[in-house]
Design an enzyme around this catalytic site. Structure first.
Site, short mmCIF file in Angstrom:
data_model
loop_
_atom_site.label_atom_id
_atom_site.label_comp_id
_atom_site.label_asym_id
_atom_site.label_seq_id
_atom_site.Cartn_x
_atom_site.Cartn_y
_atom_site.Cartn_z
CE LYS A 184 8.40 16.90 -2.74
NZ LYS A 184 9.32 16.70 -1.68
C1 LIG Z 1 10.04 15.46 -0.91
C2 LIG Z 1 9.66 14.13 -0.46
C3 LIG Z 1 9.92 13.66 0.83
C4 LIG Z 1 10.78 14.40 1.81
O1 LIG Z 1 10.36 15.68 2.07
P1 LIG Z 1 11.29 16.68 2.88
O2 LIG Z 1 10.29 17.73 3.30
O3 LIG Z 1 12.31 17.20 1.92
O4 LIG Z 1 11.89 15.98 4.03
C5 LIG Z 1 9.44 12.42 1.21
N1 LIG Z 1 8.76 11.65 0.35
C6 LIG Z 1 8.52 12.04 -0.91
C7 LIG Z 1 7.75 11.14 -1.82
C8 LIG Z 1 8.96 13.28 -1.36
O5 LIG Z 1 8.73 13.65 -2.62
#
Ligand SMILES: *Cc1c(COP(=O)(O)O)cnc(C)c1O
Length: 377
Positions: A184
């Site tokens: 991210k």
């Molecule tokens: C990465 C992501 C999540 C989940 O995030 P985590 O921190 O891995 O639990 C949820 N929604 C979207 C759109 C994502 O890209």
């Protein structure tokens, strides 16, 4: 395999190493002073009253649904063109996710018209997801929510820094959820943040993040309390100090890194505008966090061959997303469901490499590879 251009990479350096080492030397590893500083800095950056750091965005989404009182018999409208956690978080509470289509092969965010059409007497909430960091049409969505007495949750996992009409993503609805997973825009490995302007929800989040307990180990260590009560059913959704330290450094780099993402996206748009590709969100509303760069192949182009072609040139790609309603677990629960635009886009989408440490030469490699793969189709 060694990619010439991987799909994503992290801007991680000496500063992060120092920050984490500092925590290790302090020997206070569980949620404490560093986490508080991370939460305060994140809240200030967003311009929101409350921010709580948590283990990941999936639990942030679960907490969001839970503290809004969503449970068995309730429906929550969600996109299907998202990561599965957006919908799973609704299922954890016993409520039913109701999938709504996206707007078009240009605007991949959930469609306000589709949301309005999906509302039933059981609807309690709308969860939006800012695809790629491109903000949803929040004015229209908040209007619909107000008219029907619904709450709004933002899955802002792609959108730290996204802005619309001078307001940051995650602060439009009742609750915003962020992910700090390693691919991210702001990465701590695992980690997340849940934010809200509502004091009533903040108090519930504070309790439910840590077993429903009225005090933290940290408060007791600081001598602020010597015991605790448990006043609700809670969870252990806490972050730790190493991740909070990483997050503080990463937050300080976010604007600069999002700007580099914007620059690379601009180069892609310029190079691909004359081609047969559809370029979602090209000069669309608001300021994006530019989390990923999606392209939509023309009808009839073989996506597997296209991806294979890029792979042969050392360019890694991905697909965002296989739609949630088509996964085996969900398909069985939604017989006959049709989301024509989501299904069409999901069949033609390819995600190209995009990350702040990408060199101009790597951007050139991707552009040349895409143009040649389109020629060879
Ligand atoms: C990465 C992501 C999540 C989940 O995030 P985590 O921190 O891995 O639990 C949820 N929604 C979207 C759109 C994502 O890209």
């Amino acid at each position: 395999m060694e990619w010439r251009v991987p799909l994503s990479d992290i801007d991680l350096g000496e500063e992060e190493i120092q920050a984490v080492t500092g925590v290790l030397k302090s020997k206070w590893l569980t949620m404490g002073e560093v986490t508080q500083r991370f939460e305060q800095a994140f809240a200030k950056y967003l311009g929101v009253r409350h921010a709580f750091a948590v283990s990941n965005a999936t639990v942030a989404l679960h907490l969001a649904n839970a503290v809004l009182g969503i449970g068995p018999g309730d429906e929550v409208i969600v996109p299907s063109l998202t990561f599965v956690a957006t919908a799973n978080a609704v299922k954890y509470t016993g409520a039913k996710p109701v999938f709504a289509d996206i707007s078009s092969d240009f605007d991949l965010d959930i469609s306000p018209e589709a949301i309005a059409a999906a509302i039933t007497p059981a609807t309690k909430a709308i969860t939006v997801m800012h695809y790629g960091g491109y903000p949803c049409d929040m004015a229209a969505i908040n209007d619909i929510a107000r008219q029907h007495g619904l709450v709004v949750i933002e899955d802002a996992a792609h959108a730290p820094g996204t802005e619309l009409d001078g307001k940051k993503a995650g602060t439009f609805g009742d609750i915003g959820c962020f992910s700090f997973f390693s691919n991210k825009n702001l990465a701590t490995g695992e980690g997340g943040m849940i934010v809200t302007d509502r004091d009533d929800l903040a108090e519930k989040i504070r309790l439910m993040r840590s077993h429903g307990m009225t005090t933290l180990t940290w408060d007791r260590y600081k001598g602020h309390a010597y015991s605790y009560d448990v006043v609700t059913l809670g969870y252990n959704y806490r972050i730790d100090e190493m991740r909070a330290a990483l997050g503080l450094v990463q937050l300080s780099k976010l604007e600069r890194n999002n700007a580099r993402r914007a620059e690379i996206t601009g180069r892609y748009w310029e190079a691909f505008a004359p081609t047969s590709l559809t370029l979602p969100f090209h000069h669309s509303r608001g300021v994006s966090a530019f989390h990923i760069f999606p392209i939509i192949l023309p009808q009839g182009v073989n996506r597997i061959a296209f991806i294979g072609n890029l792979r042969a040139k050392g360019v890694q790609t991905s697909i965002h997303y296989p739609p949630v309603h088509q996964f085996s677990y969900y398909r069985e629960q939604y017989p006959g469901i049709k989301l024509p635009i989501t299904e069409d886009v999901a069949g033609r989408e390819v995600t190209l490499p995009l990350y702040p440490t990408m060199s101009d030469e790597q951007v050139d490699v991707v552009i040349a590879s895409v143009l040649s793969a389109l020629d060879e189709k």
